[in-house]
Design a protein around this motif. Structure first.
Motif, PDB file in Angstrom:
ATOM      1  N   GLU A 195     -16.844 -18.811  15.258  1.00  0.00           N
ATOM      2  CA  GLU A 195     -16.790 -17.515  15.948  1.00  0.00           C
ATOM      3  C   GLU A 195     -15.602 -17.418  16.902  1.00  0.00           C
ATOM      4  O   GLU A 195     -15.400 -16.401  17.539  1.00  0.00           O
ATOM      5  CB  GLU A 195     -18.056 -17.267  16.776  1.00  0.00           C
ATOM      6  N   GLY A 196     -14.851 -18.514  17.043  1.00  0.00           N
ATOM      7  CA  GLY A 196     -13.719 -18.509  17.949  1.00  0.00           C
ATOM      8  C   GLY A 196     -14.057 -18.971  19.354  1.00  0.00           C
ATOM      9  O   GLY A 196     -13.235 -18.881  20.262  1.00  0.00           O
ATOM     10  N   MET A 197     -15.259 -19.488  19.565  1.00  0.00           N
ATOM     11  CA  MET A 197     -15.642 -19.993  20.877  1.00  0.00           C
ATOM     12  C   MET A 197     -14.981 -21.362  21.097  1.00  0.00           C
ATOM     13  O   MET A 197     -14.939 -22.187  20.197  1.00  0.00           O
ATOM     14  CB  MET A 197     -17.173 -20.144  20.918  1.00  0.00           C
ATOM     15  N   ARG A 198     -14.460 -21.599  22.284  1.00  0.00           N
ATOM     16  CA  ARG A 198     -13.789 -22.850  22.593  1.00  0.00           C
ATOM     17  C   ARG A 198     -14.738 -23.759  23.362  1.00  0.00           C
ATOM     18  O   ARG A 198     -15.341 -23.351  24.351  1.00  0.00           O
ATOM     19  CB  ARG A 198     -12.539 -22.576  23.421  1.00  0.00           C
TER      20      ARG A 198
ATOM     21  N   LEU B 247      -9.311 -11.588  32.717  1.00  0.00           N
ATOM     22  CA  LEU B 247      -8.341 -10.567  33.110  1.00  0.00           C
ATOM     23  C   LEU B 247      -7.258 -10.407  32.042  1.00  0.00           C
ATOM     24  O   LEU B 247      -6.939  -9.290  31.641  1.00  0.00           O
ATOM     25  CB  LEU B 247      -7.706 -10.934  34.457  1.00  0.00           C
ATOM     26  N   ILE B 248      -6.719 -11.520  31.562  1.00  0.00           N
ATOM     27  CA  ILE B 248      -5.663 -11.452  30.553  1.00  0.00           C
ATOM     28  C   ILE B 248      -6.197 -10.832  29.263  1.00  0.00           C
ATOM     29  O   ILE B 248      -5.529 -10.003  28.636  1.00  0.00           O
ATOM     30  CB  ILE B 248      -5.053 -12.849  30.295  1.00  0.00           C
ATOM     31  N   ARG B 249      -7.414 -11.201  28.868  1.00  0.00           N
ATOM     32  CA  ARG B 249      -8.026 -10.636  27.664  1.00  0.00           C
ATOM     33  C   ARG B 249      -8.129  -9.118  27.783  1.00  0.00           C
ATOM     34  O   ARG B 249      -7.758  -8.377  26.885  1.00  0.00           O
ATOM     35  CB  ARG B 249      -9.408 -11.260  27.464  1.00  0.00           C
ATOM     36  N   GLU B 250      -8.598  -8.647  28.925  1.00  0.00           N
ATOM     37  CA  GLU B 250      -8.749  -7.200  29.129  1.00  0.00           C
ATOM     38  C   GLU B 250      -7.400  -6.499  29.245  1.00  0.00           C
ATOM     39  O   GLU B 250      -7.225  -5.391  28.763  1.00  0.00           O
ATOM     40  CB  GLU B 250      -9.598  -6.921  30.366  1.00  0.00           C
ATOM     41  N   LEU B 251      -6.449  -7.153  29.907  1.00  0.00           N
ATOM     42  CA  LEU B 251      -5.115  -6.568  30.050  1.00  0.00           C
ATOM     43  C   LEU B 251      -4.460  -6.410  28.676  1.00  0.00           C
ATOM     44  O   LEU B 251      -3.873  -5.362  28.383  1.00  0.00           O
ATOM     45  CB  LEU B 251      -4.251  -7.432  30.966  1.00  0.00           C
ATOM     46  N   CYS B 252      -4.578  -7.412  27.833  1.00  0.00           N
ATOM     47  CA  CYS B 252      -4.019  -7.318  26.475  1.00  0.00           C
ATOM     48  C   CYS B 252      -4.655  -6.165  25.708  1.00  0.00           C
ATOM     49  O   CYS B 252      -3.965  -5.414  25.007  1.00  0.00           O
ATOM     50  CB  CYS B 252      -4.236  -8.625  25.720  1.00  0.00           C
TER      51      CYS B 252
ATOM     52  N   VAL C  13       0.094 -12.040  21.521  1.00  0.00           N
ATOM     53  CA  VAL C  13      -0.602 -13.072  22.279  1.00  0.00           C
ATOM     54  C   VAL C  13      -0.364 -14.404  21.588  1.00  0.00           C
ATOM     55  O   VAL C  13      -0.710 -14.585  20.427  1.00  0.00           O
ATOM     56  CB  VAL C  13      -2.117 -12.777  22.357  1.00  0.00           C
ATOM     57  N   ILE C  14       0.246 -15.322  22.311  1.00  0.00           N
ATOM     58  CA  ILE C  14       0.429 -16.679  21.812  1.00  0.00           C
ATOM     59  C   ILE C  14      -0.625 -17.525  22.512  1.00  0.00           C
ATOM     60  O   ILE C  14      -0.513 -17.830  23.696  1.00  0.00           O
ATOM     61  CB  ILE C  14       1.856 -17.194  22.097  1.00  0.00           C
ATOM     62  N   ASP C  15      -1.653 -17.838  21.768  1.00  0.00           N
ATOM     63  CA  ASP C  15      -2.849 -18.454  22.327  1.00  0.00           C
ATOM     64  C   ASP C  15      -3.156 -19.726  21.544  1.00  0.00           C
ATOM     65  O   ASP C  15      -4.104 -19.791  20.780  1.00  0.00           O
ATOM     66  CB  ASP C  15      -3.998 -17.433  22.232  1.00  0.00           C
TER      67      ASP C  15
ATOM     68  N   ILE D  94      -7.749 -17.166  25.069  1.00  0.00           N
ATOM     69  CA  ILE D  94      -7.720 -15.727  25.336  1.00  0.00           C
ATOM     70  C   ILE D  94      -8.440 -14.953  24.245  1.00  0.00           C
ATOM     71  O   ILE D  94      -9.198 -14.033  24.520  1.00  0.00           O
ATOM     72  CB  ILE D  94      -6.265 -15.234  25.493  1.00  0.00           C
ATOM     73  N   CYS D  95      -8.227 -15.321  23.018  1.00  0.00           N
ATOM     74  CA  CYS D  95      -8.782 -14.550  21.903  1.00  0.00           C
ATOM     75  C   CYS D  95     -10.148 -15.035  21.451  1.00  0.00           C
ATOM     76  O   CYS D  95     -10.678 -14.532  20.472  1.00  0.00           O
ATOM     77  CB  CYS D  95      -7.808 -14.586  20.730  1.00  0.00           C
TER      78      CYS D  95
END
Length: 191
Positions: A86-89, A153-158, A172-174, A179-180
């Protein structure tokens, strides 16, 4: 949150659900330590729960996190994390095998930290306004103590920059999937 709980041994899952209900909040983080108590972070509070995890519990959790394929995740495990389907880290800690001052493998994983990403709509509004007021010609440095909401914050700003009134191209280079994590293509979070 529900997807994160599915990776846990049943005894841990049930205890976590009960304690989340007692503390009236969403779980932000789940920490498992071999032969130690499990703890939850709800809001800004660390809450130990009365269940211990052993080597088998950790092994079962890691196996589920890796979709039963440790080998497929060996590169990120060596870096100290696992990315779920699911993309969870998820942070992991264990014994390291060193090769010329570099970690070449990690084994005997002894702790697991599952951070549950959430979308907080509006978290990037103030920074977006600052950038917008400068006609998108200035950069912004985002700094905070751990757990202060930088990634949120970065996630919402993007999302706001790529979908806002003054639409911008956003790249986004993640490389560590922070972030993603859990985001679908419309910028919403599936947890």
């Amino acid at each position: 949150e529900n997807k994160a709980l599915e990776y846990l041994p049943e005894k841990v899952k049930q205890c976590a659900i009960r304690h989340a209900a007692l503390y009236g909040g969403n779980i932000n983080e789940i920490r498992l330590r071999c032969n130690g108590p499990v703890s939850l972070t709800i809001g800004n509070e660390n809450i130990p729960i009365p269940v211990l995890t052993d080597e088998e519990d950790i092994r079962e959790t890691v196996s589920k996190l890796c979709d039963n394929s440790l080998y497929a995740h060996s590169d990120t495990i060596r870096e100290g994390y696992i990315i779920t389907s699911e993309g969870m880290r998820v942070g992991v800690c264990g014994r390291a095998v060193m090769n010329k001052e570099k970690i070449s493998a990690v084994y005997d994983i002894s702790s697991v930290v599952i951070r549950i990403p959430r979308r907080v709509e509006g978290a990037g509004d103030t920074v977006y306004k600052i950038i917008s007021d400068s006609e998108f010609l200035s950069g912004v440095l985002i700094w905070s103590v751990p757990g202060g909401g930088k990634t949120t914050l970065i996630r919402e700003l993007c999302t706001k920059l790529s979908e806002g009134e003054d639409l911008r191209r956003v790249s986004v280079i993640d490389t560590r999937y922070e972030i993603c994590a859990g985001m679908n293509f419309k910028g919403t979070v599936d947890v």
